[in-house]
Design a protein around this motif. Structure first.
Motif, PDB file in Angstrom:
ATOM      1  N   ARG A 188       0.816  -1.209   0.000  1.00  0.00           N
ATOM      2  CA  ARG A 188       0.000   0.000   0.000  1.00  0.00           C
ATOM      3  C   ARG A 188       0.851   1.261   0.000  1.00  0.00           C
ATOM      4  NH1 ARG A 188      -5.223   0.131  -1.679  1.00  0.00           N
ATOM      5  NH2 ARG A 188      -6.173  -1.884  -1.223  1.00  0.00           N
ATOM      6  N   GLU A 189       2.144   1.121   0.231  1.00  0.00           N
ATOM      7  CA  GLU A 189       3.085   2.234   0.143  1.00  0.00           C
ATOM      8  C   GLU A 189       4.247   1.796  -0.733  1.00  0.00           C
ATOM      9  OE1 GLU A 189       4.260   3.465   3.983  1.00  0.00           O
ATOM     10  OE2 GLU A 189       2.262   4.161   4.588  1.00  0.00           O
ATOM     11  N   SER A 190       4.634   2.675  -1.655  1.00  0.00           N
ATOM     12  CA  SER A 190       5.676   2.292  -2.591  1.00  0.00           C
ATOM     13  C   SER A 190       6.419   3.524  -3.066  1.00  0.00           C
ATOM     14  CB  SER A 190       5.060   1.536  -3.769  1.00  0.00           C
ATOM     15  OG  SER A 190       6.054   1.074  -4.642  1.00  0.00           O
ATOM     16  N   LYS A 191       7.341   3.310  -3.966  1.00  0.00           N
ATOM     17  CA  LYS A 191       8.122   4.392  -4.540  1.00  0.00           C
ATOM     18  C   LYS A 191       7.946   4.399  -6.048  1.00  0.00           C
ATOM     19  CE  LYS A 191      11.728   4.250  -0.981  1.00  0.00           C
ATOM     20  NZ  LYS A 191      13.192   4.093  -0.718  1.00  0.00           N
ATOM     21  N   VAL A 192       8.321   5.505  -6.642  1.00  0.00           N
ATOM     22  CA  VAL A 192       8.263   5.615  -8.092  1.00  0.00           C
ATOM     23  C   VAL A 192       9.181   4.564  -8.714  1.00  0.00           C
ATOM     24  CG1 VAL A 192       8.754   7.102 -10.066  1.00  0.00           C
ATOM     25  CG2 VAL A 192       7.700   8.064  -8.019  1.00  0.00           C
TER      26      VAL A 192
ATOM     27  N   ALA B 150     -26.123 -30.654 -10.942  1.00  0.00           N
ATOM     28  CA  ALA B 150     -27.185 -29.921 -10.254  1.00  0.00           C
ATOM     29  C   ALA B 150     -26.965 -28.411 -10.310  1.00  0.00           C
ATOM     30  CB  ALA B 150     -27.282 -30.388  -8.803  1.00  0.00           C
ATOM     31  N   ARG B 151     -25.708 -27.957 -10.132  1.00  0.00           N
ATOM     32  CA  ARG B 151     -25.423 -26.525 -10.078  1.00  0.00           C
ATOM     33  C   ARG B 151     -24.988 -25.958 -11.423  1.00  0.00           C
ATOM     34  NH1 ARG B 151     -24.349 -23.999  -5.472  1.00  0.00           N
ATOM     35  NH2 ARG B 151     -22.610 -22.870  -6.436  1.00  0.00           N
ATOM     36  N   GLY B 152     -24.507 -26.781 -12.306  1.00  0.00           N
ATOM     37  CA  GLY B 152     -23.998 -26.288 -13.586  1.00  0.00           C
ATOM     38  C   GLY B 152     -22.485 -26.186 -13.535  1.00  0.00           C
ATOM     39  N   ILE B 153     -21.963 -24.948 -13.461  1.00  0.00           N
ATOM     40  CA  ILE B 153     -20.516 -24.712 -13.441  1.00  0.00           C
ATOM     41  C   ILE B 153     -20.180 -23.803 -12.268  1.00  0.00           C
ATOM     42  CG2 ILE B 153     -18.545 -23.741 -14.680  1.00  0.00           C
ATOM     43  CD1 ILE B 153     -19.879 -24.403 -17.278  1.00  0.00           C
ATOM     44  N   ASP B 154     -19.214 -24.206 -11.450  1.00  0.00           N
ATOM     45  CA  ASP B 154     -18.618 -23.347 -10.421  1.00  0.00           C
ATOM     46  C   ASP B 154     -17.233 -22.960 -10.914  1.00  0.00           C
ATOM     47  OD1 ASP B 154     -20.786 -23.500  -8.665  1.00  0.00           O
ATOM     48  OD2 ASP B 154     -20.065 -25.370  -7.796  1.00  0.00           O
ATOM     49  N   SER B 155     -17.024 -21.679 -11.157  1.00  0.00           N
ATOM     50  CA  SER B 155     -15.771 -21.236 -11.773  1.00  0.00           C
ATOM     51  C   SER B 155     -15.093 -20.167 -10.931  1.00  0.00           C
ATOM     52  CB  SER B 155     -16.028 -20.687 -13.188  1.00  0.00           C
ATOM     53  OG  SER B 155     -16.804 -19.507 -13.123  1.00  0.00           O
ATOM     54  N   THR B 156     -13.773 -20.087 -11.104  1.00  0.00           N
ATOM     55  CA  THR B 156     -12.956 -19.047 -10.468  1.00  0.00           C
ATOM     56  C   THR B 156     -11.941 -18.552 -11.492  1.00  0.00           C
ATOM     57  OG1 THR B 156     -13.170 -20.089  -8.295  1.00  0.00           O
ATOM     58  CG2 THR B 156     -11.405 -18.492  -8.576  1.00  0.00           C
ATOM     59  N   LYS B 157     -11.919 -17.236 -11.692  1.00  0.00           N
ATOM     60  CA  LYS B 157     -10.965 -16.641 -12.621  1.00  0.00           C
ATOM     61  C   LYS B 157     -10.223 -15.526 -11.910  1.00  0.00           C
ATOM     62  CE  LYS B 157     -10.403 -15.373 -17.463  1.00  0.00           C
ATOM     63  NZ  LYS B 157     -11.078 -15.233 -18.768  1.00  0.00           N
ATOM     64  N   THR B 158      -8.894 -15.576 -11.973  1.00  0.00           N
ATOM     65  CA  THR B 158      -8.055 -14.600 -11.289  1.00  0.00           C
ATOM     66  C   THR B 158      -7.286 -13.786 -12.322  1.00  0.00           C
ATOM     67  OG1 THR B 158      -7.804 -16.106  -9.406  1.00  0.00           O
ATOM     68  CG2 THR B 158      -6.258 -14.276  -9.569  1.00  0.00           C
ATOM     69  N   PHE B 159      -7.475 -12.454 -12.273  1.00  0.00           N
ATOM     70  CA  PHE B 159      -6.763 -11.534 -13.161  1.00  0.00           C
ATOM     71  C   PHE B 159      -5.615 -10.906 -12.369  1.00  0.00           C
ATOM     72  CE2 PHE B 159     -11.256 -11.603 -14.255  1.00  0.00           C
ATOM     73  CZ  PHE B 159     -11.230 -11.939 -15.590  1.00  0.00           C
ATOM     74  N   ARG B 160      -4.445 -10.838 -12.963  1.00  0.00           N
ATOM     75  CA  ARG B 160      -3.275 -10.293 -12.279  1.00  0.00           C
ATOM     76  C   ARG B 160      -2.679  -9.152 -13.101  1.00  0.00           C
ATOM     77  NH1 ARG B 160      -2.841 -15.832 -10.972  1.00  0.00           N
ATOM     78  NH2 ARG B 160      -2.795 -16.186  -8.716  1.00  0.00           N
ATOM     79  N   TYR B 161      -2.284  -8.086 -12.374  1.00  0.00           N
ATOM     80  CA  TYR B 161      -1.694  -6.912 -13.008  1.00  0.00           C
ATOM     81  C   TYR B 161      -0.445  -6.510 -12.220  1.00  0.00           C
ATOM     82  CZ  TYR B 161      -6.454  -6.467 -14.894  1.00  0.00           C
ATOM     83  OH  TYR B 161      -7.663  -6.703 -15.483  1.00  0.00           O
ATOM     84  N   ALA B 162       0.516  -5.934 -12.933  1.00  0.00           N
ATOM     85  CA  ALA B 162       1.679  -5.280 -12.321  1.00  0.00           C
ATOM     86  C   ALA B 162       1.574  -3.789 -12.634  1.00  0.00           C
ATOM     87  CB  ALA B 162       2.982  -5.859 -12.856  1.00  0.00           C
ATOM     88  N   ILE B 163       1.500  -2.956 -11.570  1.00  0.00           N
ATOM     89  CA  ILE B 163       1.328  -1.506 -11.722  1.00  0.00           C
ATOM     90  C   ILE B 163       2.621  -0.825 -11.287  1.00  0.00           C
ATOM     91  CG2 ILE B 163      -0.039   0.494 -11.042  1.00  0.00           C
ATOM     92  CD1 ILE B 163      -2.340  -1.407 -10.426  1.00  0.00           C
ATOM     93  N   VAL B 164       3.192  -0.012 -12.164  1.00  0.00           N
ATOM     94  CA  VAL B 164       4.454   0.690 -11.883  1.00  0.00           C
ATOM     95  C   VAL B 164       4.178   2.193 -11.865  1.00  0.00           C
ATOM     96  CG1 VAL B 164       6.836   1.072 -12.604  1.00  0.00           C
ATOM     97  CG2 VAL B 164       5.745  -1.154 -13.006  1.00  0.00           C
ATOM     98  N   PRO B 165       4.164   2.831 -10.669  1.00  0.00           N
ATOM     99  CA  PRO B 165       3.895   4.285 -10.588  1.00  0.00           C
ATOM    100  C   PRO B 165       5.027   5.079 -11.245  1.00  0.00           C
ATOM    101  CG  PRO B 165       3.619   3.199  -8.448  1.00  0.00           C
ATOM    102  CD  PRO B 165       4.302   2.221  -9.346  1.00  0.00           C
ATOM    103  N   GLU B 166       4.650   6.192 -11.862  1.00  0.00           N
ATOM    104  CA  GLU B 166       5.640   7.047 -12.522  1.00  0.00           C
ATOM    105  C   GLU B 166       5.731   8.424 -11.878  1.00  0.00           C
ATOM    106  OE1 GLU B 166       4.538   7.032 -16.682  1.00  0.00           O
ATOM    107  OE2 GLU B 166       5.938   5.377 -17.043  1.00  0.00           O
ATOM    108  N   ARG B 167       4.840   8.734 -10.927  1.00  0.00           N
ATOM    109  CA  ARG B 167       4.858  10.029 -10.248  1.00  0.00           C
ATOM    110  C   ARG B 167       4.694   9.799  -8.757  1.00  0.00           C
ATOM    111  NH1 ARG B 167       0.981  13.933 -14.011  1.00  0.00           N
ATOM    112  NH2 ARG B 167       2.068  13.553 -16.008  1.00  0.00           N
ATOM    113  N   SER B 168       5.321  10.659  -7.981  1.00  0.00           N
ATOM    114  CA  SER B 168       5.192  10.572  -6.535  1.00  0.00           C
ATOM    115  C   SER B 168       3.897  11.239  -6.090  1.00  0.00           C
ATOM    116  CB  SER B 168       6.399  11.229  -5.865  1.00  0.00           C
ATOM    117  OG  SER B 168       6.480  12.608  -6.245  1.00  0.00           O
ATOM    118  N   GLY B 169       3.503  10.900  -4.862  1.00  0.00           N
ATOM    119  CA  GLY B 169       2.281  11.443  -4.322  1.00  0.00           C
ATOM    120  C   GLY B 169       1.207  10.380  -4.212  1.00  0.00           C
ATOM    121  N   PRO B 170       0.034  10.746  -3.771  1.00  0.00           N
ATOM    122  CA  PRO B 170      -1.056   9.767  -3.647  1.00  0.00           C
ATOM    123  C   PRO B 170      -1.555   9.315  -5.024  1.00  0.00           C
ATOM    124  CG  PRO B 170      -1.851  11.970  -3.121  1.00  0.00           C
ATOM    125  CD  PRO B 170      -0.372  12.090  -3.284  1.00  0.00           C
ATOM    126  N   LEU B 171      -1.675   8.010  -5.194  1.00  0.00           N
ATOM    127  CA  LEU B 171      -2.158   7.435  -6.451  1.00  0.00           C
ATOM    128  C   LEU B 171      -3.522   6.799  -6.187  1.00  0.00           C
ATOM    129  CD1 LEU B 171      -1.841   6.567  -9.398  1.00  0.00           C
ATOM    130  CD2 LEU B 171      -0.578   4.555  -8.600  1.00  0.00           C
TER     131      LEU B 171
END
Length: 649
Positions: free
Chosen positions: A332-336, A383-404
């Motif tokens: 939750r806290e990072s650097k540029v 009885a239920r049909g399909i039980d599915s789980t899909k996980t989306f993953r992202y890498a976010i690289v900040p380019e400016r300092s301050g609250p994002l």
């Protein structure tokens, strides 16, 4: 007394004569017994019987002709109006019991009624052991489809699985007591894109050696089969049945009302052999024969509703089901320049395999976004049909300092349980971004410059001045220009060094030129070899189909099916100069499309390939050689079409 003495003196000779007469008598008795054995061995018997004297139009009946003795020719089943007759198989049984020799041949005829009614089967005439014989006439009663003759009613069932779900399906109309099939849908009405569970149960009280399923659905349905089968015991009308459950899920891509064909199961069952004699083989293997039974359920109707337009936005995800959205972001806290890891987890009841990655709402000028491959997992349930789980993953690289401020992810889905659209939301929150690198002194601004009216800060609160260091001269010119006379020792470049260097350079140039010449000369040969291989692709691929036919004759169906698939792979690899082992169906379609192969041929190729896949990886209920023969014939036809349309390279 003399006469008496003479008689006693001839006694040994008379005893020899009596012994000879006894041997002759035994020989006569042996000949009589042998003639009786021969008559018993050649006594011919001809019988005919039906496995079931009554049934429905959906059934098939087996007429077994038993022949004990020698006969000439091949027996023919008499023509009966309204009955289609096919030869089902032939078996032989040889036995010797208590000195009696028995040779029995059984020929099975498969009878398929084309209309309801009472059919009179005439006697079959045949000459057995030189004597004209005929079977007894039989009657076959066939009623209309749907007659509740064999399957027990669902109301009389107890145990697991009784009365499952809204889409209760019909039971089979089979031709074997103690064996029937039942199909149920989890719902009879669904929306486009909604999963419908399918449960097919095979009830059996007899021994099933193998089976081949034939479950067909309209082309608008996507079918997903569950790999693992369930086996249990259920009680039907007071009798225990072994039950095998075959589960799958279907998803419609278009609205409408669709009639689902009956679920058909072609089973091979062990039935009691009906013979007049018993051999010692029966003691080992049991007095049984294998017969093919065709089971089928009733046809059913499914209604598919369109998705409503009211409330549907342009960014609708296309998902149909009951889902929830969660996520995780760290740190939750990072650097540029550092990386933030974001995971969005979409799970629930329904299929999410086709959904694209959600769009993140924040300004991409503030941070760069890199998408990773999504993970998908689903479980099928009738009885239920399909039980599915899909996980989306992202890498976010900040380019400016301050609250994002990353904002809130919103995904619109359609929930068929409440028949309305829902918004799934996940608030990613705000991340504090610091400047990257080491801490440096901030530039002096007007806000920090003291003015005349400012009071000088106290000595103890004055900011420390950074220590200033003079630039140190580490060295002057390390290498000054030197004349050759000033160089000493190994630093002197002699004439032999120049000679060796020139020789090494010459050898390198010669090697490069030789490599280029060899590559130039070998290139036409490689191209010619590829052309020859492409022109012989059809000939070599046909050999795989010939081998498949040989495997089929040897009753090695799995090997035959794999050989049929290999013929398409090898043809594509040889025709287009690629590695055949790594060729997929999509690759074949792409290569063939580049040669302007017709859409119809590609469609047939796709159908044959999918059918071969289904038979190779079918559940272990068995295989169907007849279906395998049809696929090999169709494979040969598709291969010939591909060769005609591709032409010579």
């Amino acid at each position: 007394m003399t006469e008496l003495v003479d008689i006693h003196s001839r006694t040994p000779k008379r005893r020899a004569n009596e012994a000879m007469m006894a041997k002759i008598g035994k020989l006569i008795w042996a000949l009589l017994l042998l003639s009786g054995f021969t008559r018993a061995a050649t006594a011919g018997v001809l019988t005919g019987e039906l496995d079931n004297p009554s049934g429905t139009l959906d059934d098939q009946f087996v007429y077994t002709l038993s022949i004990q003795g020698s006969f000439d020719g091949s027996p023919e089943f008499p023509k009966v109006d309204g009955l289609d007759v096919a030869v089902g198989g032939k078996s032989q049984n040889v036995s010797i019991i208590n000195g009696k020799y028995s040779h029995e041949v059984q020929i099975q005829f498969i009878l398929s009624p084309q209309k309801a009614g009472n059919f009179a089967i005439p006697p079959i005439k045949l000459t057995v052991d030189g004597k004209a014989m005929e079977t007894l006439p039989l009657e076959l009663l066939v009623s209309a489809s749907g007659s509740p003759r064999l399957p027990p009613s669902a109301s009389g069932r107890s145990g697991a699985g009784a009365g499952a779900g809204a889409g209760a399906g019909a039971q089979a109309q089979g031709d074997t007591p103690g064996l029937f099939i039942e199909r149920k849908f989890s719902k009879n009405t669904a929306y486009v894109g909604e999963a419908i569970g399918v449960n097919v149960k095979v009830f059996s009280r007899i021994k099933v050696v193998g089976a081949q399923k034939d479950f067909r659905y309209p082309s608008v349905f996507q079918v997903k089969d569950k790999d693992n089968q369930k086996s249990n015991v259920e009680v039907v009308n007071g009798q225990e049945y072994n039950v095998t459950e075959l589960e799958s899920v279907i998803i419609a891509n278009r609205e409408g009302e669709f009639t689902i064909d009956p679920a058909i199961l072609i089973a091979r069952v062990a039935v009691q052999r009906r013979s007049r004699s018993r051999s010692f083989f029966d003691d080992l293997l049991g007095p049984t024969d294998l017969q093919e039974k065709r089971l089928r359920s009733e046809s059913q109707t499914l209604k598919v509703l369109p998705l409503p337009t009211a409330g549907r936005r342009k960014d609708y995800s296309g998902l149909v089901g009951a889902f929830k959205l969660s996520g995780d972001l760290n740190p939750r806290e990072s650097k540029v320049g550092d990386t933030l890891n974001l995971s969005l987890i979409l799970e629930g009841q329904g299929s999410s395999s086709g959904m694209a990655d959600p769009t993140l709402p924040f300004d991409t000028k503030l941070a760069k976004v890199y998408k990773d491959k999504a993970d998908y997992h689903e479980e099928l349930d009738a009885a239920r049909g399909i039980d599915s789980t899909k996980t989306f993953r992202y890498a976010i690289v900040p380019e400016r300092s301050g609250p994002l401020n990353l904002g809130q992810v919103t995904i619109q889905v359609f929930n068929p349980l409440i028949a309305t659209y829902e918004d799934l939301k996940f608030d990613m929150g705000t991340v504090q971004i610091e400047a990257s690198g080491a801490v440096t002194s901030a530039p002096l601004s007007s806000a920090s410059t003291p003015t005349a009216g400012d009071t000088a800060p106290a000595a103890d609160t004055a900011l420390p001045k950074p220590e200033q260091k003079a630039v140190e001269v580490m060295a002057k010119d390390l290498v000054e220009p030197h004349s050759q006379s000033q160089l000493r020792g190994s630093d002197i470049i002699t004439s032999s060094d120049w000679t060796n260097g020139g020789l090494a350079l010459s050898l390198s140039l010669i090697g490069l030129v030789s490599t280029g010449v060899l590559a130039y000369r070998r290139k036409p040969e490689t191209e010619n070899a590829r052309m020859q291989r492409a022109n012989k692709a059809f000939k070599h691929s046909k050999k795989h189909l010939d081998f498949a036919q040989q495997c089929l004759r040897k009753q090695d169906l799995p090997q035959a099916l794999k050989a049929a698939q290999t013929c398409f792979k090898d043809y594509t690899g040889a025709k287009f100069g690629v590695t055949s082992a790594s060729v997929t169906l999509r690759d074949m379609e792409s290569y063939l499309r580049s040669r302007s192969v017709s859409r119809e041929t590609l469609h047939e190729l796709r159908e044959v390939w999918s059918a071969l896949d289904q038979m190779i990886y079918a559940p272990p209920l068995g295989q169907n050689p007849t279906r395998g023969e049809e696929l090999l014939t169709k494979s040969r036809r598709v291969l010939e079409q591909m060769e005609r349309q591709c032409g010579r390279s």
